[in-house]
Design a protein around this motif. Structure first.
Motif, PDB file in Angstrom:
ATOM      1  N   THR A 137       0.827  -1.202   0.000  1.00  0.00           N
ATOM      2  CA  THR A 137       0.000   0.000   0.000  1.00  0.00           C
ATOM      3  C   THR A 137       0.861   1.251   0.000  1.00  0.00           C
ATOM      4  N   GLN A 138       0.541   2.184  -0.884  1.00  0.00           N
ATOM      5  CA  GLN A 138       1.302   3.422  -1.003  1.00  0.00           C
ATOM      6  C   GLN A 138       0.511   4.567  -0.361  1.00  0.00           C
ATOM      7  N   HIS A 139       1.010   5.058   0.740  1.00  0.00           N
ATOM      8  CA  HIS A 139       0.337   6.155   1.431  1.00  0.00           C
ATOM      9  C   HIS A 139       0.721   7.490   0.803  1.00  0.00           C
ATOM     10  N   PRO A 140      -0.240   8.381   0.585  1.00  0.00           N
ATOM     11  CA  PRO A 140       0.051   9.662  -0.070  1.00  0.00           C
ATOM     12  C   PRO A 140       1.159  10.464   0.598  1.00  0.00           C
ATOM     13  N   ASP A 141       1.195  10.465   1.924  1.00  0.00           N
ATOM     14  CA  ASP A 141       2.243  11.219   2.625  1.00  0.00           C
ATOM     15  C   ASP A 141       3.628  10.655   2.327  1.00  0.00           C
ATOM     16  N   ASP A 142       3.725   9.336   2.228  1.00  0.00           N
ATOM     17  CA  ASP A 142       5.003   8.710   1.908  1.00  0.00           C
ATOM     18  C   ASP A 142       5.416   9.029   0.467  1.00  0.00           C
ATOM     19  N   LEU A 143       4.470   8.943  -0.445  1.00  0.00           N
ATOM     20  CA  LEU A 143       4.765   9.240  -1.842  1.00  0.00           C
ATOM     21  C   LEU A 143       5.216  10.687  -2.012  1.00  0.00           C
ATOM     22  N   ARG A 144       4.606  11.580  -1.264  1.00  0.00           N
ATOM     23  CA  ARG A 144       4.993  12.994  -1.337  1.00  0.00           C
ATOM     24  C   ARG A 144       6.423  13.187  -0.844  1.00  0.00           C
ATOM     25  N   LEU A 145       6.771  12.512   0.249  1.00  0.00           N
ATOM     26  CA  LEU A 145       8.122  12.611   0.794  1.00  0.00           C
ATOM     27  C   LEU A 145       9.153  12.048  -0.180  1.00  0.00           C
ATOM     28  N   ILE A 146       8.850  10.889  -0.758  1.00  0.00           N
ATOM     29  CA  ILE A 146       9.758  10.290  -1.738  1.00  0.00           C
ATOM     30  C   ILE A 146       9.924  11.212  -2.938  1.00  0.00           C
ATOM     31  N   LYS A 147       8.807  11.754  -3.421  1.00  0.00           N
ATOM     32  CA  LYS A 147       8.868  12.657  -4.577  1.00  0.00           C
ATOM     33  C   LYS A 147       9.732  13.863  -4.286  1.00  0.00           C
ATOM     34  N   CYS A 148       9.670  14.365  -3.068  1.00  0.00           N
ATOM     35  CA  CYS A 148      10.494  15.517  -2.693  1.00  0.00           C
ATOM     36  C   CYS A 148      11.974  15.178  -2.819  1.00  0.00           C
ATOM     37  N   THR A 149      12.381  14.001  -2.325  1.00  0.00           N
ATOM     38  CA  THR A 149      13.799  13.643  -2.423  1.00  0.00           C
ATOM     39  C   THR A 149      14.223  13.463  -3.880  1.00  0.00           C
ATOM     40  N   GLU A 150      13.329  12.910  -4.693  1.00  0.00           N
ATOM     41  CA  GLU A 150      13.661  12.695  -6.106  1.00  0.00           C
ATOM     42  C   GLU A 150      13.777  14.023  -6.852  1.00  0.00           C
ATOM     43  N   GLU A 151      12.851  14.939  -6.569  1.00  0.00           N
ATOM     44  CA  GLU A 151      12.907  16.248  -7.226  1.00  0.00           C
ATOM     45  C   GLU A 151      14.110  17.054  -6.740  1.00  0.00           C
ATOM     46  N   ALA A 152      14.438  16.916  -5.462  1.00  0.00           N
ATOM     47  CA  ALA A 152      15.614  17.610  -4.932  1.00  0.00           C
ATOM     48  C   ALA A 152      16.884  17.071  -5.579  1.00  0.00           C
ATOM     49  N   LEU A 153      16.928  15.759  -5.804  1.00  0.00           N
ATOM     50  CA  LEU A 153      18.074  15.157  -6.482  1.00  0.00           C
ATOM     51  C   LEU A 153      18.178  15.688  -7.910  1.00  0.00           C
ATOM     52  N   GLU A 154      17.065  15.729  -8.611  1.00  0.00           N
ATOM     53  CA  GLU A 154      17.073  16.264  -9.982  1.00  0.00           C
ATOM     54  C   GLU A 154      17.547  17.712 -10.005  1.00  0.00           C
ATOM     55  N   ALA A 155      17.083  18.499  -9.045  1.00  0.00           N
ATOM     56  CA  ALA A 155      17.476  19.907  -8.988  1.00  0.00           C
ATOM     57  C   ALA A 155      18.963  20.048  -8.688  1.00  0.00           C
ATOM     58  N   GLY A 156      19.471  19.216  -7.779  1.00  0.00           N
ATOM     59  CA  GLY A 156      20.890  19.260  -7.454  1.00  0.00           C
ATOM     60  C   GLY A 156      21.751  18.889  -8.638  1.00  0.00           C
ATOM     61  N   ILE A 157      21.319  17.865  -9.376  1.00  0.00           N
ATOM     62  CA  ILE A 157      22.075  17.451 -10.561  1.00  0.00           C
ATOM     63  C   ILE A 157      22.060  18.551 -11.612  1.00  0.00           C
ATOM     64  N   ALA A 158      20.903  19.166 -11.823  1.00  0.00           N
ATOM     65  CA  ALA A 158      20.792  20.234 -12.821  1.00  0.00           C
ATOM     66  C   ALA A 158      21.702  21.409 -12.492  1.00  0.00           C
ATOM     67  N   ALA A 159      21.928  21.643 -11.193  1.00  0.00           N
ATOM     68  CA  ALA A 159      22.778  22.764 -10.762  1.00  0.00           C
ATOM     69  C   ALA A 159      24.265  22.432 -10.826  1.00  0.00           C
ATOM     70  N   ALA A 160      24.596  21.168 -11.052  1.00  0.00           N
ATOM     71  CA  ALA A 160      26.000  20.737 -11.040  1.00  0.00           C
ATOM     72  C   ALA A 160      26.649  20.979 -12.403  1.00  0.00           C
ATOM     73  N   GLN A 161      26.686  22.227 -12.793  1.00  0.00           N
ATOM     74  CA  GLN A 161      27.255  22.628 -14.073  1.00  0.00           C
ATOM     75  C   GLN A 161      28.673  23.155 -13.867  1.00  0.00           C
ATOM     76  N   PRO A 162      29.558  22.866 -14.808  1.00  0.00           N
ATOM     77  CA  PRO A 162      30.918  23.418 -14.673  1.00  0.00           C
ATOM     78  C   PRO A 162      30.869  24.935 -14.615  1.00  0.00           C
ATOM     79  N   GLY A 163      31.607  25.501 -13.669  1.00  0.00           N
ATOM     80  CA  GLY A 163      31.597  26.943 -13.456  1.00  0.00           C
ATOM     81  C   GLY A 163      30.690  27.373 -12.324  1.00  0.00           C
ATOM     82  N   ASN A 164      29.674  26.554 -12.002  1.00  0.00           N
ATOM     83  CA  ASN A 164      28.860  26.834 -10.821  1.00  0.00           C
ATOM     84  C   ASN A 164      29.651  26.511  -9.558  1.00  0.00           C
ATOM     85  N   ARG A 165      29.038  26.767  -8.427  1.00  0.00           N
ATOM     86  CA  ARG A 165      29.664  26.501  -7.136  1.00  0.00           C
ATOM     87  C   ARG A 165      28.958  25.355  -6.424  1.00  0.00           C
ATOM     88  N   LEU A 166      29.674  24.733  -5.501  1.00  0.00           N
ATOM     89  CA  LEU A 166      29.071  23.645  -4.737  1.00  0.00           C
ATOM     90  C   LEU A 166      27.829  24.127  -4.002  1.00  0.00           C
TER      91      LEU A 166
END
Length: 257
Positions: free
Chosen positions: A121-150
């Motif tokens: 069973t997939q609880h909505p609150d759990d799915l929301r939390l997982i989605k947040c980590t996945e979107e945060a990972l995508e955002a972090g990767i997108a920001a990892a461009q040469p010339g940017n800062r850590l």
């Protein structure tokens, strides 16, 4: 010390990345209601044994943030556990939220990745939390461009957590990856944009957002001396990829397709 890899070395890291990503993909299919955490551990053990040149990064790993050698092949963190979960004799129940974190060395190069998902069973609150980590990972990767800062990477991760309203713990985060599992630089899950180390082609890092629903406070389970749990019992989720920064931008090494 921060080490930059040559294009040839980044190519040499890709087999480890594909191996780790493939195991996590297969474990998501393998893991069901009733699956024992020790069965997950043995699944990984067999895959490592069957792969020439592969060794576990976890077995006998004994850093200062754990208590003694880890002694298992994967981290299995369930519900209020979010990091460094030690596999034990537990059959997953319907509605459990599990995070799997895996690092393996293949022919001298390490890859590190993590996923979280619901069992049954997939609880909505759990799915929301997982989605947040996945979107945060995508955002972090997108920001990892040469010339940017850590700090741009960390800020991008933290911004997503704030949008969702989740607190952020800075005690554990991402890290450099190469010949060893945990190297420089540390990649916190929040930071100041335009600050910190300048990102250069050849830098290989693991970005790993992890958040708890209602707290940023964690404690180490005294039963095993490793598993990190939320202070208030709220659930956690964790997503991670190993990426290489190239002249053309970030490249995910731990692909799962």
């Amino acid at each position: 010390m921060i080490e930059l890899k040559t294009p040839k070395e980044i190519e040499a890291m890709k087999p480890a990345g594909r191996f780790v990503g493939g195991i996590l993909r297969d474990l998501k299919d393998f893991t069901k209601v009733g699956t024992n955490l020790l069965e997950i551990d043995e699944f990984v053990h067999k895959r490592i044994v069957d792969r020439k040149g592969a060794t576990s990064c976890y077995v006998d790993y004994a850093p200062d943030f754990g208590t003694g050698p880890f002694a298992h092949y994967i981290c299995t963190s369930v519900n209020d556990a979010v990091l460094h979960g030690v596999p034990y004799d537990y059959n997953l129940k319907d509605g459990d939220l599990i995070s799997l974190d895996l690092a393996i060395n293949v022919d001298g190069w390490v890859a590190d990745s993590a996923i979280s998902f619901c069992v049954g069973t997939q609880h909505p609150d759990d799915l929301r939390l997982i989605k947040c980590t996945e979107e945060a990972l995508e955002a972090g990767i997108a920001a990892a461009q040469p010339g940017n800062r850590l700090g741009d990477v960390s800020c991008a991760v933290g911004d997503v957590a704030r949008e969702y309203g989740y607190p952020i713990n800075l005690e554990f985060g991402g890290h450099g990856v190469g010949r060893i599992m945990h190297g420089d630089p540390h990649v916190p899950n929040d930071g100041r944009a335009h600050h910190g180390y300048k990102l250069r082609p050849g830098l290989v890092i693991a970005i790993e957002p992890w958040f708890l629903k209602t707290t940023d406070e964690i404690y180490q389970d005294p039963k095993d001396g490793w598993t990190l749990k939320s202070e208030d019992g709220s659930r956690g989720a964790h997503s991670e990829h190993t990426i290489a920064i190239t002249e053309n931008g970030p490249e995910i090494l731990t692909v799962r397709d």
